[in-house]
Enzyme design. Structure first.
Site, PDB file in Angstrom:
ATOM      1  CB  SER A 565      -1.364  -0.274   1.130  1.00 44.12           C
ATOM      2  OG  SER A 565      -1.365   1.392   1.190  1.00 44.12           O
ATOM      3  CE1 TYR A 578      -4.997  -2.189   4.979  1.00 49.71           C
ATOM      4  CE2 TYR A 578      -3.910   0.340   4.378  1.00 49.71           C
ATOM      5  CZ  TYR A 578      -4.091  -0.536   3.863  1.00 49.71           C
ATOM      6  OH  TYR A 578      -4.383  -1.079   2.691  1.00 49.71           O
TER       7      TYR A 578
END
Length: 688
Positions: A565, A578
């Site tokens: 990400s 996350y």
């Protein structure tokens, strides 16, 4: 000028062909051909013209359609008898068929066209039933044919398929007006009739009578306490189901790597009862050494299999060591076969690796350029087992000799047929495993990899969603669905085993499974932290570890891709669990690239951002939470993310899939340890 359409004759031919081809007792996949004669008005002269509709080259009877039929003028086909130059120049006749086509002619005419044109019957079926080939490959097949059928079915000595075989059958039919068909030595059967129904009925009569004849003789052997394949060998007996399939999964990558020495192959595993019984019998080795006989069989299975000569109880390590020795010997033997039979002008040797590998107690591994080809090769060897059992029940199995096999395997016409095949897609022969592939980014990646030619394992917690994706991609010859929890070592090991059993191994892994919990630090619980890290950091580690075991066993290199990400680099608010686990994944890429490079395994990553539309994560509540953080409506989140980028473009799942393909396709083969941003340009996440 009126357009010529398929006549009732051709329509009836398709119906008959589909019925015959739908039953594997009648013929093997893509084997045999059928024909019908009739007339149509020639659109040029307005006069009737006699035509032959016949299955073209490469079609399958069970799925035959109008486009698979060749349409030729009978007067011109029959006129070829006057210019036939003899068996030494047999190959020239296939090119001559093109001058006999009616209009555009439909499919390319096959080598068997002459058989259908020259036999004096309105309808002709040429089939490859196991029972018929068992008679055709028996040492005393001619006498047995007479015993089985009397004078209703005539023996035709072996001749390579072609124009001369058509002349032979036509002459034998003319000399035997009472006959309904013939047994073609070493090959199969042919039947004929005045109507489509009569030809089909006669084909089935020959098949059924041959089956009954073999069954009666087999029953006599059973009553005597014997078996066509000899006595059971105790230490070759089939292992228990779970033990057998676990062992097969560990052996599959090893065998696939060996079978891919000359060219990468996809694998198929079969442990049907018919295979396991053959592998457990004392006649296994000598019968396997004789090889297959029907041309359709050995063109797909090679002339003989590789047989592991160890007991079923041998360990994976022992079998692996022996396989290396046997594979070397197999290649030397195949090279010897080529050298003994090649003549000036023969095509170059196509490769010395086996297409069929038999492991007693475990099963059969078969190989091909794609899953369907590998599966069909295995099906053909099952046909060969049935043929050998039938022939040994009624006589002695006596296939055509190796010189004849070579003439067909290295036929100029076969070489030309291979040359006409379309170029393989970039990821052909590659086996991909994508986690979290039941929806969103994972689904888009699976779709792209399949479109580029890969076989794909769709792994997801939601089996129903995964199965829907697999079905849409084309079913088990293209994709399979496996339920897997990537946090479970057992599930991940079973997932890689499933890939090995379905396709032979694994070459390309995409660690995509994930979830998102958007909370500020003070609201993030240890359970939130553990869940994020279990699924993405631990899950990616487990999948990479088990896949790497299989890749190293294969010795074919491979690719491992992490869908990380932008957040692995960018410090955003309210996102501690996350973003931290994404940073973990990003560093796994670097660590594994350094460790696995010596095995030819490349490890790279993709850093997406703002993938809202089509994303399973955003649909699961993450989108609403991130929208609240940024103070926008959830429906506007994708546009919001786009506006904060340099390109001002929204990122979609297919853009991430394109990056995965770029990293695993042919153009970046020297690249490892790289992260590709797919975020439309987020300056704060630039790699530096």
């Amino acid at each position: 000028m009126t357009k010529t359409t398929t006549t009732t004759v051709a329509a009836d031919l398709l119906t008959r062909s589909n019925r015959l081809g739908a039953d594997p007792r009648n013929t093997n996949y893509a084997g045999g051909n059928t024909s019908a004669k009739g007339s149509e008005t020639d659109p040029v002269t307005g006069e009737p013209v006699e035509l032959l509709w016949v299955k073209g080259s490469g079609g399958d009877l069970g799925t035959l359609t109008e486009k698979n039929l060749a349409v030729l003028r009978l007067d011109r086909l029959r006129a070829l008898t006057a210019v036939y130059p003899g068996v030494d120049r047999e190959d020239e006749m296939v090119a001559a068929f093109d001058y006999c086509l009616h209009g555009k002619g439909g499919a390319a005419p096959s080598i068997d066209t002459a058989m259908h044109a020259l036999v004096d019957a309105e309808h002709v079926d040429h089939l490859h039933p196991d029972s018929g080939i068992a008679l055709a490959t028996s040492a005393d097949g001619e006498a047995l044919t007479a015993q089985c059928f009397g004078d209703a079915v005539v023996w035709v000595p072996w001749r390579r398929p072609g124009f001369q075989l058509g002349l032979d059958i036509a002459a034998i039919k003319a000399a035997n007006p009472q006959a309904i068909g013939c047994i073609l030595g070493g090959h199969g059967i042919t039947a004929w009739g005045a109507t489509s129904g009569q030809a089909e009925a006669r084909s089935l009569e020959i098949i059924n009578r041959a089956e009954a004849f073999i069954a009666e003789r087999t029953a006599e052997l059973t009553a005597q306490g014997t078996h066509p394949f000899g006595a059971l060998v105790a230490d070759h007996a089939a292992l228990p189901d779970d033990v057998r399939r676990t062992k097969a999964a560990k052996l599959a990558p090893v065998i696939r790597g060996l079978a891919s020495t000359d060219a990468a192959q996809v694998g198929h595993f079969c442990d049907d009862d018919v295979v396991l019984d053959f592998l457990s019998r004392e006649r296994l080795a000598p019968l396997a050494e004789l090889g297959t006989s029907c041309p359709d069989h050995f063109l797909r299975t090679k002339i003989k299999p590789l047989v592991v000569d160890l007991p079923a109880t041998a360990t994976v390590e022992e079998i692996t060591a022996r396989l290396t020795e046997l594979h070397e010997a197999y290649r030397a033997d195949y090279a010897g076969y080529y050298d003994r039979n090649a003549v000036p002008g023969s095509p170059a040797m196509r490769g010395g690796d086996p297409a069929i590998v038999l492991v007693p107690g475990v099963g059969m591994f078969s190989y091909g350029k794609n899953k369907q080809t590998a599966r069909v090769a295995g099906e053909f060897y099952v046909n060969a087992i049935n043929v050998m059992r039938g022939a040994e029940a009624i006589s002695t199995y006596a296939p055509i000799d190796e010189a004849e096999k070579f003439r067909i395997e290295y036929w100029a016409l076969e070489e030309a047929k291979l040359a006409r095949m379309p170029a393989p897609k970039p990821l052909a022969t590659r086996v991909a495993l994508v986690t979290g592939a039941g929806s969103g980014i994972g689904r888009a990646i699976a779709e792209r990899l399949a479109a580029e030619g890969a076989c794909v394992v769709i792994a997801d917690l939601n089996l129903e969603g995964a199965q829907a994706v697999a079905d849409e991609l084309g079913g088990p010859d293209v994709a399979i669905a496996i339920r897997a929890d990537v946090t479970s070592e057992d599930d991940v090991a079973a997932l890689v085993d499933a890939a090995a059993l379905a396709f032979g191994g694994v070459d390309l892994v995409v660690n995509n499974a994930g979830l998102s919990i958007s909370k500020p630090l003070l609201e993030t619980t240890s359970q939130d932290w553990d869940l994020q890290h279990d699924v993405m950091a631990k899950g990616s580690f487990l999948v990479a570890r088990e896949a790497a075991r299989a890749m190293i066993a294969q010795g074919m290199g491979g690719d491992i891709i992490y869908i990380a990400s932008k957040n692995s680099l960018f410090a955003g608010p309210n996102n501690i669990a996350y973003s931290a686990t994404k940073a973990d994944q990003a560093h796994q890429v670097r660590l594994l690239a350094a460790e696995l490079g010596e095995h030819g395994i490349r490890v790279n990553g993709v850093n997406p951002d703002g993938v809202v539309r089509g994303s399973g994560i955003f649909a699961g509540g993450w989108g609403a939470k991130r929208a609240a953080v940024y103070g926008v409506d959830e429906q506007d989140l994708g546009a919001y993310y786009a506006q904060r980028t340099l390109l001002k473009r929204e990122v979609l799942p297919e853009h991430v899939a394109a990056a995965v393909y770029a990293l695993t396709g042919p153009d970046l083969s020297q690249t490892t340890g790289l992260h590709i941003p797919v975020d439309s340009g987020v300056a704060a996440a630039f790699l530096r």
